[in-house]
Design a protein around this motif. Sequence first.
Motif, PDB file in Angstrom:
ATOM      1  N   LYS A  25      35.941  40.810  47.631  1.00  0.00           N
ATOM      2  CA  LYS A  25      36.549  41.964  46.977  1.00  0.00           C
ATOM      3  C   LYS A  25      35.841  42.283  45.653  1.00  0.00           C
ATOM      4  CE  LYS A  25      39.748  43.401  49.753  1.00  0.00           C
ATOM      5  NZ  LYS A  25      39.710  44.783  50.296  1.00  0.00           N
ATOM      6  N   VAL A  26      35.387  41.266  44.941  1.00  0.00           N
ATOM      7  CA  VAL A  26      34.639  41.496  43.709  1.00  0.00           C
ATOM      8  C   VAL A  26      33.394  42.326  44.013  1.00  0.00           C
ATOM      9  CG1 VAL A  26      33.337  40.417  41.841  1.00  0.00           C
ATOM     10  CG2 VAL A  26      35.462  39.383  42.617  1.00  0.00           C
ATOM     11  N   ILE A  27      32.668  41.921  45.047  1.00  0.00           N
ATOM     12  CA  ILE A  27      31.451  42.636  45.431  1.00  0.00           C
ATOM     13  C   ILE A  27      31.792  44.056  45.888  1.00  0.00           C
ATOM     14  CG2 ILE A  27      29.526  42.637  47.066  1.00  0.00           C
ATOM     15  CD1 ILE A  27      29.779  39.513  47.029  1.00  0.00           C
ATOM     16  N   GLU A  28      32.889  44.191  46.627  1.00  0.00           N
ATOM     17  CA  GLU A  28      33.307  45.506  47.112  1.00  0.00           C
ATOM     18  C   GLU A  28      33.652  46.444  45.963  1.00  0.00           C
ATOM     19  OE1 GLU A  28      37.209  47.456  49.345  1.00  0.00           O
ATOM     20  OE2 GLU A  28      36.675  45.362  49.782  1.00  0.00           O
ATOM     21  N   TYR A  29      34.345  45.930  44.934  1.00  0.00           N
ATOM     22  CA  TYR A  29      34.822  46.789  43.853  1.00  0.00           C
ATOM     23  C   TYR A  29      33.852  46.868  42.672  1.00  0.00           C
ATOM     24  CZ  TYR A  29      39.351  47.837  45.856  1.00  0.00           C
ATOM     25  OH  TYR A  29      40.354  48.337  46.653  1.00  0.00           O
ATOM     26  N   ALA A  30      32.731  46.169  42.761  1.00  0.00           N
ATOM     27  CA  ALA A  30      31.778  46.172  41.654  1.00  0.00           C
ATOM     28  C   ALA A  30      31.248  47.570  41.359  1.00  0.00           C
ATOM     29  CB  ALA A  30      30.625  45.214  41.956  1.00  0.00           C
ATOM     30  N   ASN A  31      31.095  48.389  42.395  1.00  0.00           N
ATOM     31  CA  ASN A  31      30.575  49.748  42.226  1.00  0.00           C
ATOM     32  C   ASN A  31      31.646  50.810  42.435  1.00  0.00           C
ATOM     33  OD1 ASN A  31      27.764  49.286  41.646  1.00  0.00           O
ATOM     34  ND2 ASN A  31      27.558  48.538  43.735  1.00  0.00           N
ATOM     35  N   SER A  32      32.914  50.419  42.322  1.00  0.00           N
ATOM     36  CA  SER A  32      33.992  51.364  42.610  1.00  0.00           C
ATOM     37  C   SER A  32      34.271  52.316  41.451  1.00  0.00           C
ATOM     38  CB  SER A  32      35.280  50.600  42.937  1.00  0.00           C
ATOM     39  OG  SER A  32      35.750  49.910  41.779  1.00  0.00           O
ATOM     40  N   GLY A  33      33.787  51.967  40.255  1.00  0.00           N
ATOM     41  CA  GLY A  33      34.097  52.774  39.084  1.00  0.00           C
ATOM     42  C   GLY A  33      35.458  52.475  38.483  1.00  0.00           C
TER      43      GLY A  33
END
Length: 679
Positions: free
Chosen positions: A143-151
């Motif tokens: 989830k960290v990797i998923e949300y790293a570029n979520s803004g």
Amino acid sequence: QFLYENPDFEGSKILIDKLDAFLNTKAGWQGLLNYSMRTILDNESSTNFFFISERLKRTRNFLLDLTWAEFIYNNFEEFEVFLNDYLMELATSHDVNKINGEAELKIEIAIWLLETTIVNLRDNATKVILEFGTIHPVYIFDKVIEYANSGRSYIYERLALISYGICLRKQNDQKFIEEIFIKYVPLFYDLQFCDKPKSPSYDYIVIDSIKHIIDLGIHKKVFTFKKPEEDQLNNYQFFNDEEWPEITPEDEKVVSGTTPNHYTSKYLDPLSMDFIIYTIPRLFKRGVIHEVTARANIYKRLTQKGYKAIKYEKGFQKFESSFYHGETPYGASGKVERLGKKYLWIAFFEYAGHLLNNNQLRVWYQDDPTYKKHYDRLSDMEIEVSHPKLNFINEKLFTIDLLSHKSDKPDWVYVEKFDELKSVMNWNFEEGSFTLLYGLFIQKADQGYDCQSFLLVDSFLVSRSDIEGKEHEIGNRNMDWDHDLYSLSSMHNVYFGELYWADNVPVRIKKESASIPTEKEEDIEYKLDFEDILNYKEYQNKKAGDIVGRTEKVHVSFECEAALIEYAWESDSMIFPSLRDFIPTPEIGRFLKLKSDPANFQILDINGDIAIKTIRYKGSDFTEQKINYFRTDLLNKYMEENDLVLMYQIKQHTYDRKAGDGSGDFRGMKFIFPHIKTT
């Protein structure tokens, strides 16, 4: 509405596509969220929370806050119950080791609850994710990797912090280290610190968390790199293709009127007096960066993030205004942030990360140039993310009555009780023999404070060569408190799980010089200074520099170090409260290769066996006992290999305001060397 009433309707995909067009407005989002409560946990529904979260990711920041964060605010009770129920489920269910669709939906909701301005709710969501991630670390790491570029700054910030907490909690789990941690340390490194990082962030909390995950990987010998990369990491430097915005004179002019000197002045929204006076200046040394420049950086960053000042007309948009201004909704507890404060903290931590990357942040501490400097984490990091569960023993070990000889005469208080402590200086627990290093034993006559006696024990380690042969001159005799040694130093802003390996744990505690008077006297020649002439009548006809003779007590001088340091984590969070206890010093910890067990707030030896015991007792008999023990074999090993002896400083204060004329007030002190026989 038709879509929600008919979730299996074959044309729902078409309706969903049409619905997306309405999500550029607040009204469209309000309609979606108001109807979503019935389907968000339905794993079979095409409009469950995964449907919502995907669209939240695509929503611009400020609109998201005016819709989703406001929706949480207006429905906080339902979300509060949801989090508490899920925490209970994680603690008691036998099926928590399995991740099904419902569990995934629950965690996704908890992740998005991190956006709330209700602090307790956000911290409770953090706790849920931490507990879930301790069981399922891979899921949260992904989830960290998923949300790293979520803004989504708050979400990525908290997920990175939580991931570090998971690593700290599981650092003694060899299976986790060898099968999971070893795979994810390089992935975290690639997010922030490699030559071309995949998702570099200016957020200080993200930087701090990822950097220390990598440090833990190095400490556990599952991650290595070449020295140039290591130096770059140790200096917290990274490449970010998003250049930090340049501050112009116009930017500074916007905030220059926001002065902290006029309490009635109007502050530029969302900047506030306390943030300007106390918070922002903590980031830098005065003279290095001008305060107006710092203020301009933060204000410009929060506007870039999308914040806009809103003026609500009186009597209109009541709920929106209450949310925006951070009013506490009925039934809520704890702090509720105004929306501007949320953006202010985002900008604050991003500016802190920018300063850190340029070696301008005030986090490098060096109290003595002879010792290596160490990293000193910002005190604004409120959550102790390894979240230890206090594991103190609630047992009355010292059973001697300090008031047994009490009488109506004031002189009863002068009976010395130092020797009574022999009964608790060593204690056998299940794990073996332990030696007392700190003790506070309080006894009152009743619930008032008119009659009380206490014994306070501090322990010091003294060079055997400095003290042996002289110990009888200062040991086992009563003296006043004027000659007490320095009090315990403290360690702040260190997660308990970082003991004793992290870069923010001081390399060593400074030794102190001590000089204790004996009963012997000697004649000395003394050169007067100006203060002597002012303070002593016999020197009023003298001048500074004159040599006079006088008699002084002979002193025994030596260097000593405290055996314990106070571990303290200060927090205003009701979910992640403050922590405080005495632990072996960093010097002892590193020498003996001690390590922490964050789950149980314990210090372990190199083999994983318990090294300390803490007693915290408060009885109905008006007694209180705080005792810290260290395993005797470990203490002896440290003393023997460093040619040290243990010295106790014991203070007694006994008084009785109601006995006689109330003059009974005894303050005494003794030094005791339990490993050296004194006469």
